[in-house]
Design a protein around this motif. Structure first.
Motif, PDB file in Angstrom:
ATOM      1  N   LYS A   1       0.843  -1.202   0.000  1.00  0.00           N
ATOM      2  CA  LYS A   1       0.000   0.000   0.000  1.00  0.00           C
ATOM      3  C   LYS A   1       0.868   1.238   0.000  1.00  0.00           C
ATOM      4  O   LYS A   1       1.852   1.341   0.717  1.00  0.00           O
ATOM      5  CB  LYS A   1      -0.945  -0.013   1.199  1.00  0.00           C
ATOM      6  N   GLY A   2       0.462   2.222  -0.758  1.00  0.00           N
ATOM      7  CA  GLY A   2       1.186   3.475  -0.897  1.00  0.00           C
ATOM      8  C   GLY A   2       0.561   4.280  -2.045  1.00  0.00           C
ATOM      9  O   GLY A   2      -0.639   4.143  -2.293  1.00  0.00           O
ATOM     10  N   PRO A   3       1.331   5.101  -2.717  1.00  0.00           N
ATOM     11  CA  PRO A   3       2.784   5.239  -2.710  1.00  0.00           C
ATOM     12  C   PRO A   3       3.278   6.190  -1.624  1.00  0.00           C
ATOM     13  O   PRO A   3       2.506   6.965  -1.055  1.00  0.00           O
ATOM     14  CB  PRO A   3       3.074   5.819  -4.097  1.00  0.00           C
ATOM     15  N   TRP A   4       4.588   6.111  -1.347  1.00  0.00           N
ATOM     16  CA  TRP A   4       5.252   6.967  -0.386  1.00  0.00           C
ATOM     17  C   TRP A   4       6.439   7.635  -1.071  1.00  0.00           C
ATOM     18  O   TRP A   4       7.042   7.053  -1.966  1.00  0.00           O
ATOM     19  CB  TRP A   4       5.780   6.160   0.796  1.00  0.00           C
ATOM     20  N   GLU A   5       6.758   8.826  -0.628  1.00  0.00           N
ATOM     21  CA  GLU A   5       7.996   9.472  -1.066  1.00  0.00           C
ATOM     22  C   GLU A   5       8.749   9.903   0.172  1.00  0.00           C
ATOM     23  O   GLU A   5       8.242  10.691   0.977  1.00  0.00           O
ATOM     24  CB  GLU A   5       7.733  10.674  -1.965  1.00  0.00           C
ATOM     25  N   ILE A   6       9.972   9.384   0.361  1.00  0.00           N
ATOM     26  CA  ILE A   6      10.740   9.610   1.577  1.00  0.00           C
ATOM     27  C   ILE A   6      12.102  10.178   1.197  1.00  0.00           C
ATOM     28  O   ILE A   6      12.932   9.487   0.594  1.00  0.00           O
ATOM     29  CB  ILE A   6      10.906   8.294   2.367  1.00  0.00           C
ATOM     30  N   PHE A   7      12.300  11.449   1.500  1.00  0.00           N
ATOM     31  CA  PHE A   7      13.552  12.132   1.164  1.00  0.00           C
ATOM     32  C   PHE A   7      13.903  11.938  -0.305  1.00  0.00           C
ATOM     33  O   PHE A   7      15.047  11.643  -0.674  1.00  0.00           O
ATOM     34  CB  PHE A   7      14.686  11.654   2.084  1.00  0.00           C
ATOM     35  N   GLY A   8      12.879  12.086  -1.145  1.00  0.00           N
ATOM     36  CA  GLY A   8      13.058  11.966  -2.587  1.00  0.00           C
ATOM     37  C   GLY A   8      13.038  10.549  -3.109  1.00  0.00           C
ATOM     38  O   GLY A   8      13.051  10.349  -4.332  1.00  0.00           O
ATOM     39  N   LEU A   9      13.016   9.555  -2.210  1.00  0.00           N
ATOM     40  CA  LEU A   9      12.982   8.153  -2.629  1.00  0.00           C
ATOM     41  C   LEU A   9      11.527   7.729  -2.832  1.00  0.00           C
ATOM     42  O   LEU A   9      10.751   7.696  -1.880  1.00  0.00           O
ATOM     43  CB  LEU A   9      13.625   7.269  -1.563  1.00  0.00           C
ATOM     44  N   PRO A  10      11.124   7.392  -4.067  1.00  0.00           N
ATOM     45  CA  PRO A  10       9.749   6.943  -4.289  1.00  0.00           C
ATOM     46  C   PRO A  10       9.611   5.448  -3.992  1.00  0.00           C
ATOM     47  O   PRO A  10      10.371   4.632  -4.513  1.00  0.00           O
ATOM     48  CB  PRO A  10       9.512   7.239  -5.774  1.00  0.00           C
ATOM     49  N   ILE A  11       8.664   5.102  -3.125  1.00  0.00           N
ATOM     50  CA  ILE A  11       8.326   3.701  -2.891  1.00  0.00           C
ATOM     51  C   ILE A  11       7.083   3.417  -3.720  1.00  0.00           C
ATOM     52  O   ILE A  11       5.966   3.807  -3.367  1.00  0.00           O
ATOM     53  CB  ILE A  11       8.081   3.411  -1.401  1.00  0.00           C
TER      54      ILE A  11
ATOM     55  N   TRP B   1      -0.171  -1.340  -4.862  1.00  0.00           N
ATOM     56  CA  TRP B   1      -1.452  -0.648  -5.014  1.00  0.00           C
ATOM     57  C   TRP B   1      -1.242   0.855  -5.101  1.00  0.00           C
ATOM     58  O   TRP B   1      -0.451   1.417  -4.328  1.00  0.00           O
ATOM     59  CB  TRP B   1      -2.367  -0.941  -3.834  1.00  0.00           C
ATOM     60  N   ARG B   2      -1.960   1.513  -5.995  1.00  0.00           N
ATOM     61  CA  ARG B   2      -2.088   2.959  -5.963  1.00  0.00           C
ATOM     62  C   ARG B   2      -3.211   3.291  -4.981  1.00  0.00           C
ATOM     63  O   ARG B   2      -4.338   3.592  -5.359  1.00  0.00           O
ATOM     64  CB  ARG B   2      -2.389   3.494  -7.361  1.00  0.00           C
ATOM     65  N   SER B   3      -2.864   3.183  -3.703  1.00  0.00           N
ATOM     66  CA  SER B   3      -3.863   3.416  -2.659  1.00  0.00           C
ATOM     67  C   SER B   3      -4.346   4.852  -2.646  1.00  0.00           C
ATOM     68  O   SER B   3      -5.426   5.146  -2.124  1.00  0.00           O
ATOM     69  CB  SER B   3      -3.282   3.052  -1.289  1.00  0.00           C
ATOM     70  N   ASP B   4      -3.551   5.758  -3.221  1.00  0.00           N
ATOM     71  CA  ASP B   4      -4.002   7.145  -3.319  1.00  0.00           C
ATOM     72  C   ASP B   4      -5.205   7.256  -4.242  1.00  0.00           C
ATOM     73  O   ASP B   4      -6.086   8.105  -4.030  1.00  0.00           O
ATOM     74  CB  ASP B   4      -2.873   8.058  -3.783  1.00  0.00           C
ATOM     75  N   TRP B   5      -5.298   6.409  -5.252  1.00  0.00           N
ATOM     76  CA  TRP B   5      -6.469   6.442  -6.133  1.00  0.00           C
ATOM     77  C   TRP B   5      -7.718   6.024  -5.368  1.00  0.00           C
ATOM     78  O   TRP B   5      -8.789   6.614  -5.534  1.00  0.00           O
ATOM     79  CB  TRP B   5      -6.253   5.527  -7.334  1.00  0.00           C
ATOM     80  N   LYS B   6      -7.591   4.992  -4.541  1.00  0.00           N
ATOM     81  CA  LYS B   6      -8.742   4.574  -3.726  1.00  0.00           C
ATOM     82  C   LYS B   6      -9.140   5.700  -2.777  1.00  0.00           C
ATOM     83  O   LYS B   6     -10.331   5.986  -2.604  1.00  0.00           O
ATOM     84  CB  LYS B   6      -8.402   3.312  -2.938  1.00  0.00           C
TER      85      LYS B   6
ATOM     86  N   TYR C   1      -1.277   3.321   5.129  1.00  0.00           N
ATOM     87  CA  TYR C   1      -1.306   4.458   4.199  1.00  0.00           C
ATOM     88  C   TYR C   1      -2.546   5.328   4.423  1.00  0.00           C
ATOM     89  O   TYR C   1      -2.444   6.558   4.540  1.00  0.00           O
ATOM     90  CB  TYR C   1      -1.260   3.969   2.754  1.00  0.00           C
ATOM     91  N   HIS C   2      -3.717   4.695   4.478  1.00  0.00           N
ATOM     92  CA  HIS C   2      -4.940   5.492   4.627  1.00  0.00           C
ATOM     93  C   HIS C   2      -5.066   6.106   6.015  1.00  0.00           C
ATOM     94  O   HIS C   2      -5.786   7.093   6.191  1.00  0.00           O
ATOM     95  CB  HIS C   2      -6.168   4.639   4.292  1.00  0.00           C
ATOM     96  N   CYS C   3      -4.370   5.553   7.007  1.00  0.00           N
ATOM     97  CA  CYS C   3      -4.351   6.181   8.337  1.00  0.00           C
ATOM     98  C   CYS C   3      -3.734   7.576   8.242  1.00  0.00           C
ATOM     99  O   CYS C   3      -4.260   8.548   8.792  1.00  0.00           O
ATOM    100  CB  CYS C   3      -3.562   5.330   9.322  1.00  0.00           C
ATOM    101  N   TRP C   4      -2.611   7.661   7.533  1.00  0.00           N
ATOM    102  CA  TRP C   4      -1.953   8.968   7.394  1.00  0.00           C
ATOM    103  C   TRP C   4      -2.780   9.927   6.548  1.00  0.00           C
ATOM    104  O   TRP C   4      -2.814  11.136   6.829  1.00  0.00           O
ATOM    105  CB  TRP C   4      -0.556   8.787   6.800  1.00  0.00           C
ATOM    106  N   ARG C   5      -3.471   9.405   5.537  1.00  0.00           N
ATOM    107  CA  ARG C   5      -4.306  10.295   4.734  1.00  0.00           C
ATOM    108  C   ARG C   5      -5.495  10.806   5.545  1.00  0.00           C
ATOM    109  O   ARG C   5      -5.908  11.968   5.394  1.00  0.00           O
ATOM    110  CB  ARG C   5      -4.780   9.569   3.465  1.00  0.00           C
ATOM    111  N   ALA C   6      -6.051   9.962   6.419  1.00  0.00           N
ATOM    112  CA  ALA C   6      -7.144  10.412   7.284  1.00  0.00           C
ATOM    113  C   ALA C   6      -6.658  11.498   8.242  1.00  0.00           C
ATOM    114  O   ALA C   6      -7.353  12.491   8.490  1.00  0.00           O
ATOM    115  CB  ALA C   6      -7.730   9.233   8.059  1.00  0.00           C
TER     116      ALA C   6
ATOM    117  N   GLU D   1      -3.283  -0.636 -13.946  1.00  0.00           N
ATOM    118  CA  GLU D   1      -2.471   0.500 -13.514  1.00  0.00           C
ATOM    119  C   GLU D   1      -2.604   0.723 -12.008  1.00  0.00           C
ATOM    120  O   GLU D   1      -1.681   1.248 -11.376  1.00  0.00           O
ATOM    121  CB  GLU D   1      -2.888   1.778 -14.256  1.00  0.00           C
ATOM    122  N   GLU D   2      -3.727   0.315 -11.439  1.00  0.00           N
ATOM    123  CA  GLU D   2      -3.952   0.542 -10.009  1.00  0.00           C
ATOM    124  C   GLU D   2      -3.332  -0.558  -9.146  1.00  0.00           C
ATOM    125  O   GLU D   2      -2.881  -0.292  -8.031  1.00  0.00           O
ATOM    126  CB  GLU D   2      -5.452   0.637  -9.708  1.00  0.00           C
ATOM    127  N   GLN D   3      -3.291  -1.775  -9.633  1.00  0.00           N
ATOM    128  CA  GLN D   3      -2.688  -2.890  -8.894  1.00  0.00           C
ATOM    129  C   GLN D   3      -1.726  -3.608  -9.829  1.00  0.00           C
ATOM    130  O   GLN D   3      -2.146  -4.207 -10.822  1.00  0.00           O
ATOM    131  CB  GLN D   3      -3.751  -3.865  -8.378  1.00  0.00           C
TER     132      GLN D   3
END
Length: 325
Positions: A92-102, A106-111, A136-141, A283-285
């Motif tokens: 689940k993600g995506p995440w970007e950490i100090f410029g590093l894309p994980i 899943w494109r959980s951001d689309w959900k 992922y969705h915990c942080w978005r909430a 594209e989503e999964q």
């Protein structure tokens, strides 16, 4: 690095959850035991080996983005990626950490974008996310305004991924992930303003029991956000695969939206309604560099991608919302 001190202190100030503290530390200890998870020491070691980097910025409203590449040295960035990859697979993600894309499976951001327009205003809400994966969705909430978010998921690897990221998001942030299933929550809590159950219902042997458990987490008038696999059809229609579905073993009930709305009413929810219907796309999964195992393309019939490899309808996911009585 996996430390619940701040959570336990915070629960002291939430009357509806304070009594849970009598059993919660023991539940956590039992579910984060190396006897249960043989690889847990390795996952803990990866989290503890992450470099100490102070992020110059944190974005949670429109994505999850932590710091910039310029916040760290090249050696720190190399070590960061090395340790995070030890927690593969990232689903689940995506995440970007100090410029590093994980780039997660899943494109959980689309959900989240599909769910967000149908949420009650999130400001100052107490939120539970059931089966939250790595959170992922915990942080978005939380980014949408929630005052405290608690995710629960029994997978220790997801817990390790969550706390790897919380190292940089901040221990003081009122967002936590407990290594528990919903059955570990005290009965009849009636505490949360919003409860999410996304991608869980079809894994439950008794969907009615799961819906009742979700209802008991919510205060009167609280909002349930339910996302699950569904089939086309009318009231009463439901697929119960005899074997696997999209190569998944632990799957049980795939109702139509009308059937699921009826189940929610039967379990006491008010005004259940389907607010989104979406066919899962390639594209989503999908398989990525951060998730090397099979993914959706491997689960569909290559000659007829509107069906799974077993001949069932391809994954279609619905979002339903309802209110607790």
């Amino acid at each position: 690095m996996i430390d619940y001190t701040q959570l336990y202190q915070g629960l002291q100030h939430i009357p509806e959850l304070r009594s849970w503290l009598a059993q919660l530390p023991q539940q956590v200890a039992e579910n984060l035991s190396p006897h249960r998870w043989g690889d847990l020491p390795d996952w803990r070691a990866a989290v503890e080996a992450l470099p100490n980097i102070a992020p110059s910025s944190i974005e949670l409203s429109n994505s999850v983005r932590i710091g910039k590449a310029s916040d760290a040295s090249p050696q720190q960035l190399q070590r960061l990626e090395q340790e995070l990859r030890k927690l593969h697979p990232w689903r689940k993600g995506p995440w970007e950490i100090f410029g590093l894309p994980i780039d997660t499976e899943w494109r959980s951001d689309w959900k989240w974008d599909r769910v967000l327009p149908h949420l009650a205003p999130m400001e100052n809400r107490l939120v539970l996310d059931v089966g939250c994966g790595n959170g992922y969705h915990c942080w978005r909430a939380y980014g949408a305004g929630a005052r405290r978010v608690i995710g629960i998921d029994p997978s220790a690897k997801f817990v390790a991924q969550f706390y790897a990221l919380k190292k940089y998001l901040g221990d003081e942030q009122p967002v936590d992930l407990l290594p528990l299933g919903i059955e570990a929550l005290p009965a009849n809590l009636r505490a949360f303003d919003t409860t999410f159950s996304m991608g869980v219902l079809y894994h439950r042997r008794s969907p009615m029991d799961h819906l009742r458990e979700l209802r008991e987490t919510l205060r009167p008038g609280g909002q349930l956000v339910l996302e699950t696999l569904v089939i086309d059809g009318g009231l009463g229609d439901c697929l119960v695969p005899e074997g696997r579905y999209a190569k998944m073993r632990n799957v049980w009930f795939f109702p139509s939206c009308a059937t699921l709305e009826s189940w929610l009413r039967k379990c006491g929810f008010r005004n259940p309604r389907t607010v989104d219907l979406n066919i899962t796309s390639l594209e989503e999964q999908r398989r990525t560099d951060w998730m090397h195992f099979e993914s959706l393309a491997d689960f569909l019939d290559p000659q007829s991608p509107d069906k799974t490899v077993e001949g069932h309808p391809a994954p279609k996911r619905a979002v339903l919302v309802a209110e607790a009585p």
